[in-house]
Design an enzyme around this catalytic site. Structure first.
Site, short mmCIF file in Angstrom:
data_model
loop_
_atom_site.label_atom_id
_atom_site.label_comp_id
_atom_site.label_asym_id
_atom_site.label_seq_id
_atom_site.Cartn_x
_atom_site.Cartn_y
_atom_site.Cartn_z
N ASN A 184 0.83 -1.22 0.00
CA ASN A 184 0.00 0.00 0.00
C ASN A 184 0.86 1.26 0.00
OD1 ASN A 184 -2.23 -1.84 0.76
ND2 ASN A 184 -1.10 -1.89 2.68
N GLU A 204 8.43 -5.22 -1.09
CA GLU A 204 7.34 -4.24 -0.92
C GLU A 204 7.84 -2.84 -1.21
OE1 GLU A 204 4.65 -5.72 -0.88
OE2 GLU A 204 5.41 -7.65 -0.17
N1 PHE Z 1 0.89 -7.65 -3.50
C1 PHE Z 1 1.49 -8.38 -2.39
C2 PHE Z 1 2.94 -8.59 -2.76
O1 PHE Z 1 3.30 -9.38 -3.57
C3 PHE Z 1 0.89 -9.71 -2.11
C4 PHE Z 1 -0.54 -9.70 -1.66
C5 PHE Z 1 -1.55 -10.01 -2.53
C6 PHE Z 1 -0.86 -9.39 -0.35
C7 PHE Z 1 -2.87 -10.03 -2.12
C8 PHE Z 1 -2.15 -9.44 0.08
C9 PHE Z 1 -3.17 -9.77 -0.81
O2 PHE Z 1 3.78 -7.92 -2.34
ZN ZN Z 2 4.51 -8.25 -4.78
#
Ligand code: PHE
Ligand code: ZN
Length: 887
Positions: free
Chosen positions: A277, A310
């Protein structure tokens, strides 16, 4: 209107990539206001909307997504609208007669305390928090919940001050204040337009671990890690990782952080690893918290990798995001590749590459050969959560790595620069990424698209011939990709084969292709485009050993004939460390397949003495990095070996692996004890690379020795368990003891629990060591273990520590021939499905490949799948997988 707090089962509908349509409306700004309370939470949203010029057919109709929301009111431009202008469906709110531009205000009530699926707004310990990717925002309010709708967010949070002193959202804090009756509020503004899946809110009584970072251009960024108070002393490692990730992205890709504040909040209840996020990452606490006595060396490394991952998403994912969820690998494959390079630079390229390929073979290869096989960019899905897969992530990263191999580090960087120049601030596709890579390097990457279109692990066969008179050696490569569900025919891929020839003296040969004047280096990239293609080299002396796919240059299965002598030669001489390891692995694979077959014929499985000897040489090699030695001494993983059989008897595979381990341990018992002694320096714990390597090798030796059943080695396990000043050594000893019935085992588990019962993450380890145990009555013990007061399906980490570990990491007992293992998993999976479909859906993986099993287990497994399918309120998530498996 519906107030169901968990996933409402709906008719399975399939979404197709080809059906993409731009949204009917665009949202410029979104103001959110949360009134957090224990009973229910009120969410007000105010969006400025306009019709999308790209959709002339909208006709004033807008369909918003929403689930488990109680609608309170809707206004357009400040006016309540009449009942006939909106309609509440099961998962939608449809508005009609909208002007081309307007302000839409919606108020809903949600029940975060009833939320057990951990999508949307939910509770964990002392906090409220959100998870929106992929489609969780629609559980917070009605919205165009799709990644191509990007808006600027302002978020106001109100809550009781005493219980929720910390109120966080994306971006910068712009205002805050007191309400009456002990409540307070904070307002956050995120200057960057973003899709709803990147929205986050955290509210609670949390400890703040501060840090700071000065960017390359001299800006100060404030860093904050928020954790529950009892974890205040476990944040320093994660903080250091943030700083090194920030530095690395500046140095490697010229990418700086773009806000003045970067926050991470850790929660005990999280479905996945972590979430990127904007400005407010939310992490599973297992990937933040670390202290030498509570976290292992592998935990420290995983934390570094995921913190990097992240953080790197801020550019690859957030600044440039996905047009739709079919493009998920656009951000995930790329970001995994980036985190792999980061870790490699921080540690060792060879060790990181080998570990990643091991994982790819353990998880992704089996997936690509099963009923859920899909291309890295899927063509369709029923439940998007099911596509956060090893294929999208890890094979996706392999595909990105191939651009890097084909274009070189500089060419890759040029491609990245162009990608950001063209697409910063927008939502794009995998084709846009490929175009940027191609255009920046003036390369035609048309055929490369097939990596995005075709599922299945390609097989690469090699034949070679030698003419001793002309001294020419010709290699003929033939590629094919096996059929996968819905894809019978496959086309040839563009495959980079990084290639070398090892001369009889053990040195790499300079390589000259037919038609070239001079040799051009000793490692060359052969680009394969055709189904069959040959290359011929000049001046090749007799007795050279080829080295294919150096660094694992493509995610394929290589098939080539090798003598045992050639394997041993490559193990000792290949200049590419990955391929030195690979020679040992493929040698072991060939032998293990033979042993499994021998068991099938009722014969004794015997390991080839040449292998046993070569293994012993590696064990004693003091020149090598001990982490590399540990990887070289580990046998191929069970799932990868299992893939080699058309009709699989998991019992035989396990027996062959055990026999090989015992034979290696018997042949080298003294050496194993010696190496362990040499590596266990007795010095106090330290987290530097060398100490980590030594601990890794010492513990690998211990695990081999523990298979011998000697009293002395058992005593060594106990002594290590009792004396360890760090979690790595402690849990390694516990793992060995876990397989040996007796008072030592019971004593160790009891004291481990007593010491750590207040540290949830360590208690997870206590559970998982029991789930991985090889005692004959493991299943019966687990049936008892899940009655332990600390066991709960309501905490995903805890559920994974037993069900995930048992299903994915204990093949021997999971595949018990009376079906008790399948039954145990299924019982809990069904229960889990009613609470948390996303996590339940991950537990089903080991049940999917029933068709490749021998007849007895095949029927038992199918019966369990049918039992799952018969559950009437089964989630979409599990339904999709079960029906694909049974199809
Ligand atoms: N987008 C996150 C990641 O790969 C993974 C994720 C997907 C977390 C769906 C929560 C729900 O860094
Ligand atoms: Zn990711």
């Amino acid at each position: 209107m519906t107030d169901a707090a968990i996933a409402t089962p709906t008719q399975a509908t399939t979404k197709y990539r080809k059906d993409y349509q731009p949204p009917t409306h665009l949202v410029d700004t979104l103001e959110l206001e949360f009134d957090l309370a224990e009973e229910h939470t009120r969410v007000r949203s105010r969006m400025t909307l306009r019709e999308n010029p790209a959709r002339s057919d909208a006709g004033g109709e807008l369909v918003l997504d929403g689930e488990a929301l109680e609608l309170v009111s809707v206004t357009v431009d400040g006016e309540k609208i009449s009942d006939d202008r909106y309609q509440v469906g099961e998962e939608t709110l449809t508005l009609t007669g909208l002007p081309t531009e307007c302000v839409l205000e919606i108020e809903v009530v949600i029940e975060p305390q009833e939320n057990t699926c951990f999508e949307g707004l939910y509770r964990s310990g002392p906090m409220f928090l959100t998870q929106c990717e992929a489609e969780g925002f629609r559980r917070i309010t009605y919205f165009l919940d799709r990644p191509c709708v990007m808006a600027r967010y302002t978020t106001t949070i109100r809550a009781e001050r005493a219980a929720y002193p910390v109120l966080l959202s994306n971006g910068n804090l712009v205002d805050s204040g007191e309400d009456s009756d002990g409540r307070h509020w904070a307002r956050w503004e995120d200057p960057f337009p973003k899709p709803s899946y990147l929205f986050a809110l955290v509210a609670g009584d949390l400890h703040l671990h501060p840090g700071s970072f000065t960017t390359a251009s001299g800006r100060e960024v404030e860093l904050r890690i928020y954790v529950e108070h009892l974890h205040a002393d476990k944040c320093e490692h994660a903080m250091k990782c943030v700083m090194s990730a920030m530095r690395w992205d500046e140095e490697t890709f010229g990418l700086e952080y773009d806000l003045d504040l970067y926050m991470i909040a850790a929660t005990d209840k999280f479905n996945m690893g972590a979430m990127e996020n904007k400005g407010l990452n939310i992490f599973n606490s297992a990937l933040v918290l670390a202290r030498p006595d509570t976290a292992t060396d592998s935990d420290y490394e995983r934390i570094e990798g995921v913190i990097g991952h992240e953080y790197f998403h801020n550019w690859t994912g957030n600044r440039v995001t996905c047009m739709d969820w079919f493009q998920l690998t656009l951000k995930e494959g790329l970001t995994v590749f980036r985190d792999q390079q980061f870790t490699a630079d921080m540690t060792s390229h060879a060790v990181k590459r080998i570990s990643d390929v091991r994982m790819l073979r353990a998880f992704q290869f089996p997936q690509d050969a099963g009923p859920m096989a899909h291309p890295i960019r899927p063509e369709s899905y029923q439940e998007m959560s099911n596509f956060y897969t090893s294929t999208v992530y890890d094979k996706g990263a392999e595909v990105i790595r191939m651009y890097h191999t084909l274009l070189g580090a500089e060419g890759f960087r040029k491609g990245m620069d162009l990608y950001f120049e063209r697409h910063d601030g927008s939502a794009v596709t995998c084709d846009d990424f490929r175009a940027a890579m191609g255009d920046a390097n003036e390369r035609d990457l048309l055929q490369f698209e097939r990596w995005y279109l075709q599922a299945g692990t390609p097989v690469l066969e090699v034949e070679d011939s030698y003419d001793s008179e002309t001294k020419r050696r010709t290699f003929t490569f033939t590629q094919s990709t096996p059929p996968t569900p819905g894809q019978d025919e496959k086309l040839p891929l563009h495959i980079p084969i990084v290639f070398g020839l090892i001369g009889p003296d053990g040195c790499d040969l300079p390589l000259r292709l037919v038609g070239e004047e001079t040799a051009q280096g000793t490692t060359r990239t052969i680009e394969l485009f055709e189904a069959t293609q040959s290359v011929t080299f000049e001046d090749v002396p007799e007795g050279c050993v080829p080295s294919y796919l150096r660094g694992f240059s493509a995610p394929v299965e290589l098939r080539c004939e090798r003598t045992h002598g050639e394997y041993a030669f490559a193990m000792a001489n290949d200049s590419d460390s990955f391929n030195r390891w690979e020679a040992g692995q493929q040698f072991a694979m060939e032998l293990l397949v033979g042993m499994v077959e021998a068991i099938g014929r009722g014969e004794e499985p015997v390991l080839d003495p040449i292998f046993i000897e070569a293994w012993g040489v590696v064990l004693l090699d003091q020149e090598l990095d001990p982490s590399l030695v540990s990887l070289a001494l580990a046998l191929p993983v069970e799932p990868y070996l299992s893939e080699r059989f058309e009709v699989l008897d998991p019992g035989h595979v396990h027996e062959a692996l055990e026999a090989a381990i015992v034979q290696l341990a018997e042949a080298h018992a003294e050496a194993l004890r010696e190496v362990r002694a040499r590596c266990s320096t007795g010095e106090p714990y330290s987290a530097d690379r060398e100490s980590i390597g030594r601990r890794r090798l010492a513990n690998l030796c211990l695990s081999y020795l523990s298979k011998l059943g000697e009293a002395g080695d058992l005593a060594a396990c106990v002594a290590q368990f009792e004396g360890a000043d760090n979690m790595t050594d402690s849990v390694a000893a516990l793992a060995c003891l876990s397989d040996v019935a007796g008072p030592e085992r019971e004593g160790a588990f009891t004291s481990f629990y007593e010491r750590w019962k207040d540290e949830s993450l360590v208690v997870d380890k206590w559970f998982s060591q029991q789930a991985a145990s090889d005692l004959p009555d493991t299943v019966e013990r687990l049936v008892e273990l899940v009655k332990h007061p600390d066991f709960t399906l309501k905490n995903p980490n805890r559920a994974r520590s037993v069900l995930g570990v048992f299903g994915m990491g204990n093949a021997h007992h999971f595949h018990r021939v009376d079906g008790a293992g399948y039954r145990f998993l299924t019982d809990h999976l069904i229960e889990m499905d009613s609470l948390n479909p996303q996590v339940a859906s991950r537990f089903i993986t080991p049940l999917l490949k029933w068709k490749s099993l021998e007849p007895v287990r095949r029927e038992l497994m199918r019966a369990e799948l049918e039992r799952i399918a018969a559950k009437d309120d089964l989630s979409k998530d599990v339904r999709e997988k079960v029906s694909k498996a049974l199809a």
